[in-house]
Design a protein around this motif. Structure first.
Motif, PDB file in Angstrom:
ATOM      1  N   LEU A   1      30.596   8.727 -12.429  1.00 44.37           N
ATOM      2  CA  LEU A   1      29.500   8.805 -12.917  1.00 44.37           C
ATOM      3  C   LEU A   1      28.194   8.169 -12.004  1.00 44.37           C
ATOM      4  CD1 LEU A   1      30.331   7.988 -16.408  1.00 44.37           C
ATOM      5  CD2 LEU A   1      29.801  10.231 -15.615  1.00 44.37           C
ATOM      6  N   ARG A   2      28.717   7.234 -11.106  1.00 50.60           N
ATOM      7  CA  ARG A   2      27.947   6.686 -10.067  1.00 50.60           C
ATOM      8  C   ARG A   2      27.244   7.576  -8.931  1.00 50.60           C
ATOM      9  NH1 ARG A   2      31.078   2.012 -10.860  1.00 50.60           N
ATOM     10  NH2 ARG A   2      32.606   2.444  -9.399  1.00 50.60           N
ATOM     11  N   ARG A   3      27.947   8.773  -8.811  1.00 45.73           N
ATOM     12  CA  ARG A   3      27.335   9.806  -7.964  1.00 45.73           C
ATOM     13  C   ARG A   3      26.037  10.264  -8.535  1.00 45.73           C
ATOM     14  NH1 ARG A   3      31.173  14.577  -7.462  1.00 45.73           N
ATOM     15  NH2 ARG A   3      29.503  15.360  -5.965  1.00 45.73           N
ATOM     16  N   ILE A   4      25.635  10.037  -9.826  1.00 52.79           N
ATOM     17  CA  ILE A   4      24.557  10.561 -10.401  1.00 52.79           C
ATOM     18  C   ILE A   4      23.511   9.689 -10.326  1.00 52.79           C
ATOM     19  CG2 ILE A   4      23.081  11.759 -12.289  1.00 52.79           C
ATOM     20  CD1 ILE A   4      25.907  12.941 -13.297  1.00 52.79           C
ATOM     21  N   GLN A   5      22.202  10.005  -9.678  1.00 53.28           N
ATOM     22  CA  GLN A   5      21.097   9.232  -9.579  1.00 53.28           C
ATOM     23  C   GLN A   5      20.101   9.628 -10.552  1.00 53.28           C
ATOM     24  OE1 GLN A   5      19.256   9.025  -5.895  1.00 53.28           O
ATOM     25  NE2 GLN A   5      17.687   7.610  -6.545  1.00 53.28           N
TER      26      GLN A   5
ATOM     27  N   ALA B   1       2.766  16.736 -10.262  1.00 55.85           N
ATOM     28  CA  ALA B   1       2.840  16.901  -8.621  1.00 55.85           C
ATOM     29  C   ALA B   1       2.975  15.303  -8.221  1.00 55.85           C
ATOM     30  CB  ALA B   1       1.156  16.968  -8.217  1.00 55.85           C
ATOM     31  N   VAL B   2       2.605  14.070  -8.918  1.00 58.33           N
ATOM     32  CA  VAL B   2       3.078  12.873  -8.553  1.00 58.33           C
ATOM     33  C   VAL B   2       4.749  12.674  -8.674  1.00 58.33           C
ATOM     34  CG1 VAL B   2       2.958  10.447  -9.238  1.00 58.33           C
ATOM     35  CG2 VAL B   2       1.023  11.946  -9.438  1.00 58.33           C
ATOM     36  N   VAL B   3       5.330  13.198  -9.584  1.00 53.12           N
ATOM     37  CA  VAL B   3       6.847  13.186  -9.865  1.00 53.12           C
ATOM     38  C   VAL B   3       7.557  13.867  -8.649  1.00 53.12           C
ATOM     39  CG1 VAL B   3       8.923  13.912 -11.192  1.00 53.12           C
ATOM     40  CG2 VAL B   3       6.778  13.080 -12.119  1.00 53.12           C
TER      41      VAL B   3
ATOM     42  N   LEU C   1      10.980   7.733  -6.249  1.00 50.96           N
ATOM     43  CA  LEU C   1      10.737   6.222  -5.684  1.00 50.96           C
ATOM     44  C   LEU C   1      10.433   5.625  -7.000  1.00 50.96           C
ATOM     45  CD1 LEU C   1       8.543   6.905  -2.357  1.00 50.96           C
ATOM     46  CD2 LEU C   1      11.303   6.588  -2.719  1.00 50.96           C
ATOM     47  N   PRO C   2      11.145   4.264  -7.153  1.00 55.10           N
ATOM     48  CA  PRO C   2      10.961   3.480  -8.405  1.00 55.10           C
ATOM     49  C   PRO C   2       9.616   2.776  -8.454  1.00 55.10           C
ATOM     50  CG  PRO C   2      12.397   2.561  -6.751  1.00 55.10           C
ATOM     51  CD  PRO C   2      12.376   3.944  -6.046  1.00 55.10           C
ATOM     52  N   ASP C   3       9.041   2.704  -7.316  1.00 58.36           N
ATOM     53  CA  ASP C   3       7.628   2.101  -7.551  1.00 58.36           C
ATOM     54  C   ASP C   3       6.425   3.025  -7.559  1.00 58.36           C
ATOM     55  OD1 ASP C   3       8.225   2.681  -5.127  1.00 58.36           O
ATOM     56  OD2 ASP C   3       6.918   1.312  -3.905  1.00 58.36           O
TER      57      ASP C   3
END
Length: 295
Positions: free
Chosen positions: A230-234, A248-250, A239-241
């Motif tokens: 499951l840790r393979r899936i991000q 468009a931003v996403v 970018l978190p910030d």
């Protein structure tokens, strides 16, 4: 297979190769300047003239592939009975120069779901030198008019209308980075399940909130996926910030995060290639000296 088709095939399949070109001919030679061939570690397409000339070029190309050398190389060969040869004599009488150009393996990205975010992401990624797979179960999302914004793409764009989109996971080349962002959470979950069962993929990203991931995590555990899988899936992706939710931003955020992944992969490949070249140099025999001379 024509050499150009071979280049395109290797690019699609993310396989390294070397483009070999006869750049100069003085005197008689089996082929004229401009003759080309493509060489991989196991195959070759096209011809620059056969015999020692071609075998020498193929050997040099495969040595470059073995060490991951990214720099083009040029070799000169004489085609006469006095020239040193390894693969049989050629007595055409001319001299030739051959250019060997490594064919880079470019990144591959598969975007599952070409909705409002997926299309914006495709527009950004299409400006990069990569192979871009756009997958959707809805034919209208992949219409010619809608995808016309990608007509000037630098990327190689591959469109997949797939009523069962997870089947496309088996068709993309090794190392493909997968982004799951369809219109249907059930479809997203099926894609995550299938992606975790594919060992050949690169990173797996899932768009959505932490609440969505908690539900998916429970479902994927029930399907038998262990925590390390499951840790393979991000998730979330990007970018978190960067916190804006406009499509468009996403898209820019996700693309920027992918570029970081590409750069990390390139750096790792460069380090591995440098190590291979060091090992190869260490295996070369010491220079021979004549009796009575200093080494």
């Amino acid at each position: 297979m024509h050499w150009l088709e071979a280049v395109q095939r290797l690019r699609r399949e993310r396989r390294p190769g070397v483009l070999v070109t006869l750049t100069s001919v003085r005197g008689h030679a089996p082929r004229d300047a401009g003759a080309k061939m493509v060489v991989t570690d196991r195959e070759a397409w096209g011809s620059i003239g056969g015999g020692n000339l071609e075998a020498t070029a193929v050997g040099r190309a495969r040595a470059m592939l073995a060490t991951g050398d990214p720099a083009p190389q040029s070799i000169s060969l004489s085609l006469n009975e006095r020239a040193p040869v390894e693969h049989g004599q050629q007595c055409c009488g001319g001299e030739v120069e051959v250019l060997l150009e490594p064919l880079a393996v470019v990144p591959s990205v598969a975007v599952f779901g070409v909705g409002h975010v997926g299309l914006e992401l495709a527009r950004v990624l299409a400006r990069l030198d990569l192979e871009l797979h756009l997958v959707d179960s809805r034919a209208d999302q992949l219409g010619r008019d809608r995808l016309a914004v990608l007509d000037d793409a630098v990327a190689g764009v591959h469109v997949h209308h797939a009523p069962v989109p997870e089947l496309v996971l088996g068709e993309v080349p090794p190392g493909t980075h997968v982004l799951v962002m369809t219109h249907d959470h059930a479809e997203d979950a099926a894609l995550c399940d299938a992606a975790l069962r594919c060992a050949h993929l690169g990173s797996i990203g899932l768009i959505g909130s932490s609440a969505k991931w908690r539900r998916f995590e429970q479902r994927l555990r029930a399907e038998g996926h262990p925590p390390e899988a499951l840790r393979r899936i991000q998730t979330p992706i990007g970018l978190p910030d960067i916190v804006g939710k406009e499509p468009a931003v996403v898209a820019v955020s996700v693309a920027a995060a992918l570029v970081r992944v590409f750069e990390a992969e390139a750096a790792a490949a460069g380090e591995a290639a440098a190590g291979a070249r060091t090992v190869a140099r260490g295996r070369q025999p010491a220079p021979r000296t004549l009796p009575g001379t200093a080494p």
